[in-house]
Design a protein around this motif. Structure first.
Motif, PDB file in Angstrom:
ATOM      1  N   GLY A 290      60.363 -29.199  15.575  1.00  0.00           N
ATOM      2  CA  GLY A 290      59.239 -29.185  14.650  1.00  0.00           C
ATOM      3  C   GLY A 290      59.563 -29.800  13.305  1.00  0.00           C
ATOM      4  O   GLY A 290      60.519 -30.570  13.148  1.00  0.00           O
ATOM      5  N   ASP A 291      58.763 -29.448  12.335  1.00  0.00           N
ATOM      6  CA  ASP A 291      58.890 -29.937  10.963  1.00  0.00           C
ATOM      7  C   ASP A 291      60.293 -29.635  10.438  1.00  0.00           C
ATOM      8  O   ASP A 291      60.747 -28.495  10.509  1.00  0.00           O
ATOM      9  CB  ASP A 291      57.843 -29.236  10.095  1.00  0.00           C
ATOM     10  CG  ASP A 291      57.749 -29.796   8.685  1.00  0.00           C
ATOM     11  OD1 ASP A 291      58.796 -30.138   8.110  1.00  0.00           O
ATOM     12  OD2 ASP A 291      56.632 -29.862   8.151  1.00  0.00           O
TER      13      ASP A 291
ATOM     14  N   CYS B 160      61.355 -29.128   7.601  1.00  0.00           N
ATOM     15  CA  CYS B 160      61.366 -28.177   6.490  1.00  0.00           C
ATOM     16  C   CYS B 160      60.927 -26.774   6.918  1.00  0.00           C
ATOM     17  O   CYS B 160      60.807 -25.880   6.063  1.00  0.00           O
ATOM     18  CB  CYS B 160      60.463 -28.664   5.356  1.00  0.00           C
ATOM     19  SG  CYS B 160      61.068 -30.130   4.499  1.00  0.00           S
ATOM     20  N   GLU B 161      60.698 -26.586   8.207  1.00  0.00           N
ATOM     21  CA  GLU B 161      60.213 -25.286   8.677  1.00  0.00           C
ATOM     22  C   GLU B 161      61.318 -24.448   9.313  1.00  0.00           C
ATOM     23  O   GLU B 161      62.451 -24.897   9.488  1.00  0.00           O
ATOM     24  CB  GLU B 161      59.047 -25.494   9.646  1.00  0.00           C
ATOM     25  CG  GLU B 161      57.795 -26.054   8.995  1.00  0.00           C
ATOM     26  CD  GLU B 161      57.172 -25.121   7.976  1.00  0.00           C
ATOM     27  OE1 GLU B 161      57.370 -23.896   8.082  1.00  0.00           O
ATOM     28  OE2 GLU B 161      56.482 -25.618   7.064  1.00  0.00           O
TER      29      GLU B 161
ATOM     30  N   ALA C 130      63.686 -25.400  12.526  1.00  0.00           N
ATOM     31  CA  ALA C 130      64.522 -26.586  12.439  1.00  0.00           C
ATOM     32  C   ALA C 130      65.917 -26.152  11.984  1.00  0.00           C
ATOM     33  O   ALA C 130      66.182 -24.967  11.777  1.00  0.00           O
ATOM     34  CB  ALA C 130      63.909 -27.585  11.459  1.00  0.00           C
TER      35      ALA C 130
ATOM     36  N   CYS D 124      65.280 -31.396   5.791  1.00  0.00           N
ATOM     37  CA  CYS D 124      64.235 -31.282   4.788  1.00  0.00           C
ATOM     38  C   CYS D 124      64.600 -32.132   3.574  1.00  0.00           C
ATOM     39  O   CYS D 124      65.707 -32.016   3.032  1.00  0.00           O
ATOM     40  CB  CYS D 124      64.048 -29.826   4.372  1.00  0.00           C
ATOM     41  SG  CYS D 124      62.677 -29.586   3.209  1.00  0.00           S
TER      42      CYS D 124
END
Length: 261
Positions: free
Chosen positions: A232-233, A235-236, A239, A199
């Motif tokens: 995935g993202d 920042c999610e 992760a 992130c």
């Protein structure tokens, strides 16, 4: 006859854990005039300490009276709540307050006097009901709440310790944690971070600057983790940012640090 200040909304099933049966309940506690704070509370027998878990993102779990949520079940702290209870900690998963139950939920609210008042009431209720030290544990944007409150509330009104996981270290939408007046913090601080956190707001390279600003804390430590699973993202919650695949080890080390004199 006056109604009791505390409203017990629902009692949930007993859940087995390493410390025996942990009771669960949803509580609404009064905070500011006309406002309540809803929390999902897990209470193992003979607890060692208590943790207020502050999830990241927009923070609006929209918790139902049975403990289920519209959002946030996958958040690192929310999905790990039983693991904290298994370590002998009373756990309170904190929702947005009753006057912030629609978008933007906690967006723009995390570093305000009203937010501090809500968490002051939550800390006080948990300390009185559990009779153990109370720690604030934030993850991602939840660290902006936890660190802010630790700079505003001291002594019996504030937490006994602070845990920052996946800390927001830079932010173009608000004050990141290192920009807060961290020299006001006089309680133990544990920083937990994944070295591979992808992130952009949580670069591990910025951790040394954060640790340097915690110089007034009586005790501080960094727990750095590697590995696990990321998807995935970045920042999610699933992760590296959310310690995916490492949850139990991370929780065990946090709990050991909290409960070690």
């Amino acid at each position: 006859m006056k109604a009791p200040l505390l409203c017990l909304v629902a009692f949930l099933a007993m859940v087995p854990g390493a410390f025996g049966q942990a009771s669960q309940k949803v509580v609404d506690i009064p905070t500011r005039p006309g406002v309540t704070e809803r929390m999902l509370v897990l209470a193992p027998p003979a607890p060692k300490a208590a943790v207020l878990l502050l999830p990241g993102g927009h923070g609006g779990l929209q918790m139902f009276a049975n403990g289920s949520m519209k959002w946030g079940e996958g958040n690192f702290l929310v999905r790990s709540r039983q693991a904290f209870a298994d370590q002998g900690l009373v756990v309170a998963v904190v929702d947005a307050p009753s006057d912030r139950q629609s978008p933007p939920f906690l967006g723009g609210f995390r570093q305000t006097a009203d937010h501090a008042a809500d968490l002051k009431a939550a800390i006080g209720w948990l300390r009185e009901s559990a009779k153990v030290p109370v720690w604030l544990v934030g993850t991602s944007r939840g660290t902006q709440s936890a660190a802010y409150v630790a700079t505003q509330l001291t002594g019996p009104e504030g937490p006994d310790g602070l845990v920052l996981t996946s800390t927001i270290l830079s932010d173009d939408r608000g004050r990141p944690v290192p920009a807060l007046p961290l020299d006001r913090i006089r309680i133990p601080v544990l920083v937990v971070h994944h070295e591979q956190d992808g992130c952009a707001l949580c670069s591990f390279a910025d951790i040394p600057a954060l640790m340097a600003k915690l110089d007034k804390a009586p005790k501080k430590q960094l727990l750095a983790f590697n590995g696990g699973v990321t998807r995935g993202d970045p920042c999610e919650a699933f992760a590296y940012h959310g310690f995916n695949g490492l949850e139990r080890d991370v929780v065990q080390q946090i709990a050991a640090w909290i409960t070690t004199p």
